[in-house]
Motif scaffolding. Structure first.
Motif, PDB file in Angstrom:
ATOM      1  N   PHE A  10      18.758  19.006 -32.490  1.00 41.57           N
ATOM      2  CA  PHE A  10      18.570  18.450 -33.841  1.00 41.57           C
ATOM      3  C   PHE A  10      19.174  17.062 -34.025  1.00 41.57           C
ATOM      4  CE2 PHE A  10      18.083  23.028 -34.479  1.00 41.57           C
ATOM      5  CZ  PHE A  10      16.866  23.044 -35.137  1.00 41.57           C
ATOM      6  N   LEU A  11      19.926  16.591 -33.045  1.00 44.27           N
ATOM      7  CA  LEU A  11      20.484  15.244 -33.158  1.00 44.27           C
ATOM      8  C   LEU A  11      20.054  14.346 -32.002  1.00 44.27           C
ATOM      9  CD1 LEU A  11      24.102  15.884 -34.537  1.00 44.27           C
ATOM     10  CD2 LEU A  11      22.182  14.820 -35.717  1.00 44.27           C
ATOM     11  N   PHE A  12      20.598  14.603 -30.817  1.00 47.73           N
ATOM     12  CA  PHE A  12      20.357  13.682 -29.711  1.00 47.73           C
ATOM     13  C   PHE A  12      18.878  13.565 -29.358  1.00 47.73           C
ATOM     14  CE2 PHE A  12      19.656  12.733 -25.238  1.00 47.73           C
ATOM     15  CZ  PHE A  12      20.334  11.532 -25.113  1.00 47.73           C
ATOM     16  N   PHE A  13      18.211  14.692 -29.166  1.00 49.84           N
ATOM     17  CA  PHE A  13      16.825  14.688 -28.700  1.00 49.84           C
ATOM     18  C   PHE A  13      15.879  13.945 -29.651  1.00 49.84           C
ATOM     19  CE2 PHE A  13      12.771  17.236 -28.818  1.00 49.84           C
ATOM     20  CZ  PHE A  13      12.179  16.589 -27.749  1.00 49.84           C
ATOM     21  N   PRO A  14      15.822  14.301 -30.937  1.00 51.70           N
ATOM     22  CA  PRO A  14      14.888  13.573 -31.823  1.00 51.70           C
ATOM     23  C   PRO A  14      15.263  12.105 -31.993  1.00 51.70           C
ATOM     24  CG  PRO A  14      16.260  15.103 -33.081  1.00 51.70           C
ATOM     25  CD  PRO A  14      16.486  15.414 -31.647  1.00 51.70           C
ATOM     26  N   ILE A  15      16.566  11.803 -32.047  1.00 46.61           N
ATOM     27  CA  ILE A  15      16.982  10.410 -32.197  1.00 46.61           C
ATOM     28  C   ILE A  15      16.614   9.613 -30.950  1.00 46.61           C
ATOM     29  CG2 ILE A  15      18.992   8.879 -32.371  1.00 46.61           C
ATOM     30  CD1 ILE A  15      20.292  11.018 -34.159  1.00 46.61           C
ATOM     31  N   ALA A  16      16.849  10.203 -29.762  1.00 39.75           N
ATOM     32  CA  ALA A  16      16.533   9.519 -28.504  1.00 39.75           C
ATOM     33  C   ALA A  16      15.040   9.229 -28.396  1.00 39.75           C
ATOM     34  CB  ALA A  16      17.002  10.362 -27.321  1.00 39.75           C
ATOM     35  N   ILE A  17      14.215  10.224 -28.709  1.00 36.06           N
ATOM     36  CA  ILE A  17      12.759  10.039 -28.636  1.00 36.06           C
ATOM     37  C   ILE A  17      12.309   8.966 -29.623  1.00 36.06           C
ATOM     38  CG2 ILE A  17      10.525  11.135 -29.027  1.00 36.06           C
ATOM     39  CD1 ILE A  17      11.827  12.034 -26.451  1.00 36.06           C
ATOM     40  N   ALA A  18      12.858   8.999 -30.829  1.00 35.58           N
ATOM     41  CA  ALA A  18      12.461   8.030 -31.857  1.00 35.58           C
ATOM     42  C   ALA A  18      12.859   6.608 -31.446  1.00 35.58           C
ATOM     43  CB  ALA A  18      13.103   8.396 -33.192  1.00 35.58           C
ATOM     44  N   ILE A  19      14.095   6.442 -30.978  1.00 37.70           N
ATOM     45  CA  ILE A  19      14.572   5.111 -30.586  1.00 37.70           C
ATOM     46  C   ILE A  19      13.742   4.569 -29.423  1.00 37.70           C
ATOM     47  CG2 ILE A  19      16.506   3.852 -29.565  1.00 37.70           C
ATOM     48  CD1 ILE A  19      18.385   5.632 -31.169  1.00 37.70           C
ATOM     49  N   HIS A  20      13.486   5.431 -28.428  1.00 34.22           N
ATOM     50  CA  HIS A  20      12.702   4.991 -27.275  1.00 34.22           C
ATOM     51  C   HIS A  20      11.280   4.612 -27.693  1.00 34.22           C
ATOM     52  CE1 HIS A  20       9.948   5.740 -23.839  1.00 34.22           C
ATOM     53  NE2 HIS A  20      10.886   5.111 -23.150  1.00 34.22           N
ATOM     54  N   THR A  21      10.694   5.385 -28.579  1.00 33.13           N
ATOM     55  CA  THR A  21       9.302   5.152 -28.987  1.00 33.13           C
ATOM     56  C   THR A  21       9.145   3.825 -29.724  1.00 33.13           C
ATOM     57  OG1 THR A  21       8.927   7.542 -29.157  1.00 33.13           O
ATOM     58  CG2 THR A  21       7.352   6.099 -30.277  1.00 33.13           C
ATOM     59  N   ILE A  22      10.080   3.506 -30.606  1.00 33.11           N
ATOM     60  CA  ILE A  22       9.930   2.295 -31.412  1.00 33.11           C
ATOM     61  C   ILE A  22      10.491   1.051 -30.724  1.00 33.11           C
ATOM     62  CG2 ILE A  22      10.006   3.622 -33.554  1.00 33.11           C
ATOM     63  CD1 ILE A  22      12.891   2.671 -33.945  1.00 33.11           C
ATOM     64  N   SER A  23      11.176   1.231 -29.590  1.00 27.54           N
ATOM     65  CA  SER A  23      11.754   0.074 -28.889  1.00 27.54           C
ATOM     66  C   SER A  23      10.651  -0.779 -28.272  1.00 27.54           C
ATOM     67  CB  SER A  23      12.713   0.535 -27.790  1.00 27.54           C
ATOM     68  OG  SER A  23      13.814   1.209 -28.337  1.00 27.54           O
ATOM     69  N   PRO A  24      10.801  -2.102 -28.277  1.00 32.63           N
ATOM     70  CA  PRO A  24       9.836  -2.967 -27.596  1.00 32.63           C
ATOM     71  C   PRO A  24       9.748  -2.622 -26.105  1.00 32.63           C
ATOM     72  CG  PRO A  24      11.304  -4.242 -28.993  1.00 32.63           C
ATOM     73  CD  PRO A  24      11.855  -2.854 -28.953  1.00 32.63           C
ATOM     74  N   LYS A  25       8.580  -2.831 -25.535  1.00 28.89           N
ATOM     75  CA  LYS A  25       8.336  -2.450 -24.147  1.00 28.89           C
ATOM     76  C   LYS A  25       9.355  -3.074 -23.192  1.00 28.89           C
ATOM     77  CE  LYS A  25       4.107  -1.963 -22.913  1.00 28.89           C
ATOM     78  NZ  LYS A  25       2.682  -2.187 -22.536  1.00 28.89           N
TER      79      LYS A  25
END
Length: 468
Positions: A10-25
């Motif tokens: 509920f913390l690390f996994f969703p935050i990690a996926i979200a940050i990685h997804t929105i980060s520039p390539k």
């Protein structure tokens, strides 16, 4: 941090996926590396220095080795030194206590042992590093020019705890350029949820049954109780490790990586040889490529083939743990696989499919006894219970109680260890179209709800392979 901890889910996994997804390539790899290092340091930050040391010395050493690739002897010296250094680090932390214990037992000394916790994931990331060194030396791949990208390959958080052991050549292109897509992400979510259910709803419940049986005073039990216990452990270790692998592969898909399956329904195998082609596939492939084939594989005399199998399976056993029972377990399978390739080959070719499956299951179940009991006395005692050689008879009240209270989870677990469940899900999707996807979505939501409810109500239950 475990994949099944509430903090991860509920913390690390969703935050990690979200940050990685929105980060520039351009910075995705750097962001993912920072997330992976944070994940790794969560349990014991002291060992972050150790893994970064291995990463740094390997990266610098391999690039130097490649730069002098035309001077073969000098390049070989670098390759050997790098492999020896990484193996030495693994051996020190994993086998130091085992070695001292045996020296004390043999020479009747009293050497003290420093309590050194096993660094998280060291068996898995060391094998990734060794494969990278060997592949660059043999020119299967070129060295990674970016230190940060190489560090990401070694430490990427879905794989660091218990694999799968993905070789650098199979991740090289995706490290440089990978594409995120809705289809990939959706498949990853399904894979992750399925793995979560395997671990939490099945493996953890099988563990409770096995703990109850294994914890009986002096292993005094009926034959049926012993069989219920070892079947529970057989299911536990499969759903535990394949569940982790599914979750890791699922997260990989969500991050844009495509990693191969690590399990392929091993309990439907028809020989021990086939079983090990289906169980922990990435580890089996590693041993074949980096130990078995370099020794000569099967393209040599029978004596040398026996030596090659002996070496591979002794190392396989030792890799799983620093205790004699693991070595015996490895050699047990090594001998059986050698016999299947030689003496038993003609006999097995004449057996029916069902008979071969039963034969394989018995071989594997007997092997799990060696795997989980560390005392020879306990192993022999448990075997005597299985074969009704003890004084407790065939059936007792404990066996009846275990069957009555657990059959509703044991039966689905047995079915779930076959391809039936996934085939049913695929059939529902294709047969009912949009409604089928709706029903499957409800199924996955139920898995999540039941898994979270179970995790909230139970004590911490780490993945079995974390200790290897």
């Amino acid at each position: 941090m475990s994949f099944t901890s509430l903090i991860y889910l509920f913390l690390f996994f969703p935050i990690a996926i979200a940050i990685h997804t929105i980060s520039p390539k351009k910075v995705k790899n750097n962001v993912l590396l920072l997330l992976s290092l944070f994940f790794y340091s969560w349990g014991d930050p002291r060992y972050l220095i150790l893994i970064l040391f291995s990463v740094a010395i390997t990266w610098f050493g391999v690039n130097r080795m490649y730069a002098i690739k035309n001077r073969r002897e000098e390049a070989k010296f670098y390759m050997v030194c790098l492999i020896v250094l990484n193996v030495a680090i693994l051996a020190f932390y994993k086998y130091y206590g085992f070695l001292i214990d045996n020296v004390n037992a043999i020479f009747r000394t009293s050497l003290s042992i420093i309590d050194l916790p096993l660094p998280f994931g060291i068996s898995f990331y060391t094998f990734k590093i060794i494969s990278y060194i060997a592949d660059v030396y043999t020119r299967r791949t070129k060295p990674q020019k970016s230190f940060l990208d190489f560090a990401l390959y070694v430490t990427i958080f879905p794989q660091i705890g218990a694999g799968p052991i993905v070789q650098y050549a199979d991740m090289e292109k995706e490290l440089v350029a990978r594409k995120l897509s809705v289809d990939k992400f959706g498949f990853g979510v399904e894979k992750f949820i399925f793995g979560l259910g395997k671990k939490v709803l099945i493996a953890n419940n099988m563990a409770l049954i096995w703990a109850q049986v294994k914890g009986m005073p002096n292993l005094e039990m009926s034959s049926l109780t012993a069989w219920i216990g070892i079947v529970a452990f057989t299911l536990q270790i499969y759903f535990d490790f394949s569940g982790y692998s599914d979750m890791a592969i699922g997260v990989g898909y969500m991050l844009g990586f495509k990693w191969e399956e690590n399990f392929n329904y091993p309990y439907i195998s028809k020989s021990a040889t086939e079983f090990w082609r289906r169980w922990h596939i990435s580890l089996g492939n590693w041993f074949k490529r980096y130990i078995y084939f370099p020794l000569g594989g099967s393209k040599c005399s029978p004596a040398m083939q026996f030596r090659n199998i002996f070496v591979v399976w002794m190392v396989t056993g030792l890799w799983h743990g620093a205790n004699w029972n693991f070595i015996i377990w490895g050699l047990y399978f090594g001998i059986i696989i050698y016999l299947e390739k030689t003496v038993l080959a003609n006999v097995m070719s004449k057996l029916g499919s069902k008979i071969k499956t039963v034969y394989c299951l018995l071989i594997v179940v007997f092997g799990w006894v060696l795997f989980d009991f560390q005392s020879v006395t306990q192993i022999l005692k448990f075997y005597s219970n299985l074969f009704v050689l003890g004084a407790n008879g065939v059936v007792d009240s404990t066996a009846i109680y275990l069957l009555r209270t657990n059959w509703k989870i044991i039966v689905p677990a047995i079915i779930g260890s076959t391809p039936f469940a996934l085939k049913l899900i695929d059939n529902v999707k294709h047969r009912f179209g949009r409604n089928g996807y709706f029903f499957v979505s409800i199924f996955y939501i139920v898995i999540i709800v039941l898994s979270v409810a179970s995790l909230v109500g139970e004590s911490y239950s780490p993945f079995l392979y974390f200790k290897f």
